[in-house]
Design a protein around this motif. Structure first.
Motif, short mmCIF file in Angstrom:
data_model
loop_
_atom_site.label_atom_id
_atom_site.label_comp_id
_atom_site.label_asym_id
_atom_site.label_seq_id
_atom_site.Cartn_x
_atom_site.Cartn_y
_atom_site.Cartn_z
N MET A 91 -3.14 3.19 -18.27
CA MET A 91 -3.16 4.63 -18.15
C MET A 91 -2.09 5.08 -17.15
SD MET A 91 -5.38 5.45 -20.27
CE MET A 91 -6.93 5.03 -21.04
N GLY A 94 -4.51 6.62 -11.75
CA GLY A 94 -5.90 6.30 -11.45
C GLY A 94 -6.30 4.91 -11.93
N GLY A 95 -7.60 4.66 -11.88
CA GLY A 95 -8.11 3.40 -12.39
C GLY A 95 -7.93 2.23 -11.45
N LEU A 96 -7.57 2.49 -10.21
CA LEU A 96 -7.41 1.40 -9.25
C LEU A 96 -8.22 1.70 -8.00
CD1 LEU A 96 -3.53 0.92 -9.47
CD2 LEU A 96 -5.28 -0.51 -10.54
N LEU A 97 -8.69 0.65 -7.33
CA LEU A 97 -9.35 0.80 -6.04
C LEU A 97 -8.35 0.45 -4.95
CD1 LEU A 97 -12.79 -0.87 -6.87
CD2 LEU A 97 -12.29 1.57 -6.71
N ASP A 99 -8.53 -0.05 -1.80
CA ASP A 99 -8.86 -1.01 -0.73
C ASP A 99 -8.86 -2.46 -1.21
OD1 ASP A 99 -11.25 0.11 -2.10
OD2 ASP A 99 -12.27 -1.45 -0.99
N LEU A 100 -8.77 -2.69 -2.51
CA LEU A 100 -8.69 -4.07 -3.01
C LEU A 100 -7.24 -4.56 -2.92
CD1 LEU A 100 -10.80 -4.16 -6.31
CD2 LEU A 100 -11.53 -4.58 -3.97
N GLU A 104 -7.24 -9.47 -5.98
CA GLU A 104 -8.68 -9.19 -6.17
C GLU A 104 -8.90 -8.33 -7.41
OE1 GLU A 104 -10.63 -9.09 -1.68
OE2 GLU A 104 -9.56 -7.34 -2.41
N THR A 105 -8.03 -7.34 -7.60
CA THR A 105 -8.18 -6.42 -8.73
C THR A 105 -8.09 -7.18 -10.05
OG1 THR A 105 -7.15 -4.69 -7.41
CG2 THR A 105 -7.30 -4.31 -9.77
N ARG A 107 -8.40 -10.48 -10.49
CA ARG A 107 -9.49 -11.47 -10.60
C ARG A 107 -10.79 -10.80 -11.03
NH1 ARG A 107 -6.79 -14.08 -6.50
NH2 ARG A 107 -7.80 -12.89 -4.85
N LEU A 108 -11.07 -9.60 -10.48
CA LEU A 108 -12.28 -8.88 -10.87
C LEU A 108 -12.23 -8.53 -12.36
CD1 LEU A 108 -14.90 -7.34 -10.47
CD2 LEU A 108 -13.59 -5.40 -9.60
N THR A 109 -11.08 -8.01 -12.79
CA THR A 109 -10.94 -7.66 -14.21
C THR A 109 -11.19 -8.88 -15.08
OG1 THR A 109 -9.29 -6.03 -13.55
CG2 THR A 109 -9.43 -6.55 -15.90
N MET A 151 -3.65 -6.07 -15.38
CA MET A 151 -5.08 -5.95 -15.72
C MET A 151 -5.26 -5.89 -17.24
SD MET A 151 -5.92 -3.05 -12.89
CE MET A 151 -7.67 -2.75 -13.18
#
Lengths: 253, 227
Positions: A91, A94-97, A99-100, A104-105, A107-109, A151
């Motif tokens: 997109m 947006g769609g990101l945190l 503080d990560l 990490e982003t 790996r979480l995905t 991601m």
């Protein structure tokens, strides 16, 4: 048509798609849109603001429900294809945190899609392996966009949507982003991207689809579209195609 | 629910220093202000801290909606309900820590209870604070993040005071306190200190849990519906 295309359903199959938003007045964002994208194609989706590009992508991702018509993605309902990781999207914002970290982003995905996904490979293909430990909030706009790309690659999707992926990026950021996408598309992934930069459509797409007022008004290679419009640049063709509809009720389409 | 996400979410809770410090510092401050002598007050204030912590999930939800993170998650197999549950569980970990800190302070100040009673009170606080996560989610799915952070802690503090968590209330105030969710939760949190459980408190907790969960579910559905 090759045998593979006959046995496999198309990457994207949109038929008679209509999407209305009911607010104070009814807005028809998508108005009978038909589009088929074969596997392996790289398609640019062009149109002025409000032409229905983003709404069509939202419908193809199962984020919204059509008012009428159908969308099939790789032969599946959009929400099923998304949950299976077969279709992914980058997109615009947006769609990101913040503080990560970048690592990490991704790996979480990967964890959300289950086990066995190669995080390192996604980072490398997006060209951000060296940023793994950087906080997302400290990344530039271009780096964040390549993170979104990483991601999207995690689940190895067959179809990738990019919704105005380079808006607001500088020249270098755009070039780096597209070289990552091109290198990836060369491996056979189907890519559909919406953009306002006509040079991106001309440089990176096999096929250009122009939408205006929720309908497809031109479809072909950049050269075919210029020829059909009788003009020398894609920009002239774009202006002609997207202003012809709507200037008068009986205008040419 | 995804374990990787839950672990990451717990780590994130402790990265947001401002909010978790508030949760861990405010209850001890309240304890110092009201003056500690009775175990009932220590437990009540521990409950207050736990409620602050679990409602904190609302601010996270509001912020992540605004940042488009919840939308991004819809491009993964994670269901919106699992997302909300992850936020609540991470907040409940902070709530548990807050309870331990407050009770430990009470013990250090000379409140003397058998270990089993301390443990019972800690568990009771933790369990009855959980329904307040629904209040946090309701706010988080309803309001903007600025509004959530500005409104939620004062509302919780007001509910705690009016529900008799800081000082015992008598007369008309005591009667009206019984209508608040903090009153029922407080009675059950303190139950290990007394004999028997007040049926009115149980009814209060059950009814308020239903109301809060229904409110949260309503806003949650509104937010996650495909339009």
């Amino acid at each position: 048509m090759t045998p593979a295309q006959e046995t496999h359903p198309p990457a994207l199959d949109v038929r008679g798609l209509v999407k209305e938003f009911h607010g104070r007045e009814v807005v028809r964002a998508v108005d009978g849109l038909d589009l088929r994208v074969a596997r392996g194609e790289v398609v640019a989706f062009l149109g002025p603001n409000g032409a229905g590009k983003t709404t069509t992508i939202d419908l193809a991702l199962g984020l919204a429900r059509p008012t009428a018509g159908t969308v099939r993605v790789l032969g599946q309902a959009p929400a099923d294809a998304v949950a299976a990781g077969r279709v992914a999207a980058v997109m615009q914002t947006g769609g990101l945190l913040r503080d990560l970290t970048v690592g990490e982003t991704v790996r979480l995905t990967a964890a959300l899609f289950g086990t066995g996904h190669d995080v390192r490979a996604s980072l490398e293909r997006a060209g951000i392996a060296d940023l793994e430990r950087r906080r997302v909030g400290r990344c530039s706009g271009g780096q964040q966009q390549r993170l979104r790309f990483a991601m999207a690659l995690v689940s190895e999707p067959d179809l990738l949507f990019l919704d105005e992926p380079t808006t607001g990026m500088d020249v270098m950021g755009r070039r780096d982003f597209w070289s990552a996408v091109r290198a990836d598309a060369a491996r056979g992934r189907t890519v559909v991207f919406a953009t306002h930069y006509l040079d991106e459509a001309e440089l990176y797409a096999d096929r250009v689809v122009v939408v205006s007022r929720g309908r497809v008004v031109a479809d072909g290679t950049a050269a075919q579209i210029k020829d059909a419009a009788g003009v020398r640049t894609l920009e002239d063709a774009f202006v002609r195609l997207t202003s012809a509809v709507g200037t008068s009720a009986g205008g040419a389409r | 629910m995804n374990p990787t996400y839950l672990v990451l979410e717990i780590r994130r809770t402790f990265r947001a220093r401002r909010s978790y410090l508030l949760t861990l510092v405010l209850p001890p401050v309240v304890l110092s202000v009201v003056g500690v002598t009775q175990p009932e007050l220590v437990v009540s204030v521990a409950l207050y801290g736990a409620i602050l912590a679990v409602t904190g999930c609302g601010a996270g939800v509001a912020a992540e909606r605004a940042q488009g993170w919840t939308r991004q998650l819809r491009l993964t197999p994670l269901r919106p309900g699992a997302y909300a549950a992850t936020k609540v569980l991470a907040a409940m970990v902070l709530g548990a820590l807050s309870i331990v800190v407050t009770l430990a302070l009470g013990a250090a100040r000379g409140v003397d209870l058998p270990p089993a009673v301390w443990l019972g009170c800690a568990l009771a606080c933790w369990v009855v604070s959980a329904p307040f996560a629904a209040l946090g989610l309701f706010a988080g799915y309803l309001l903007r993040v600025e509004a959530v952070t500005r409104v939620l802690s004062p509302v919780v503090t007001l509910l705690a005071a009016a529900g008799g968590l800081f000082v015992p209330l008598d007369g008309a105030l005591g009667q009206s306190a019984r209508l608040l969710p903090t009153w029922g939760a407080g009675e059950l949190a303190r139950a290990p200190l007394t004999t028997g459980i007040d049926a009115g408190a149980v009814a209060n907790v059950v009814l308020w849990t239903l109301v809060l969960v229904a409110a949260a579910a309503w806003r949650f559905r509104r937010d996650t519906a495909r339009v």
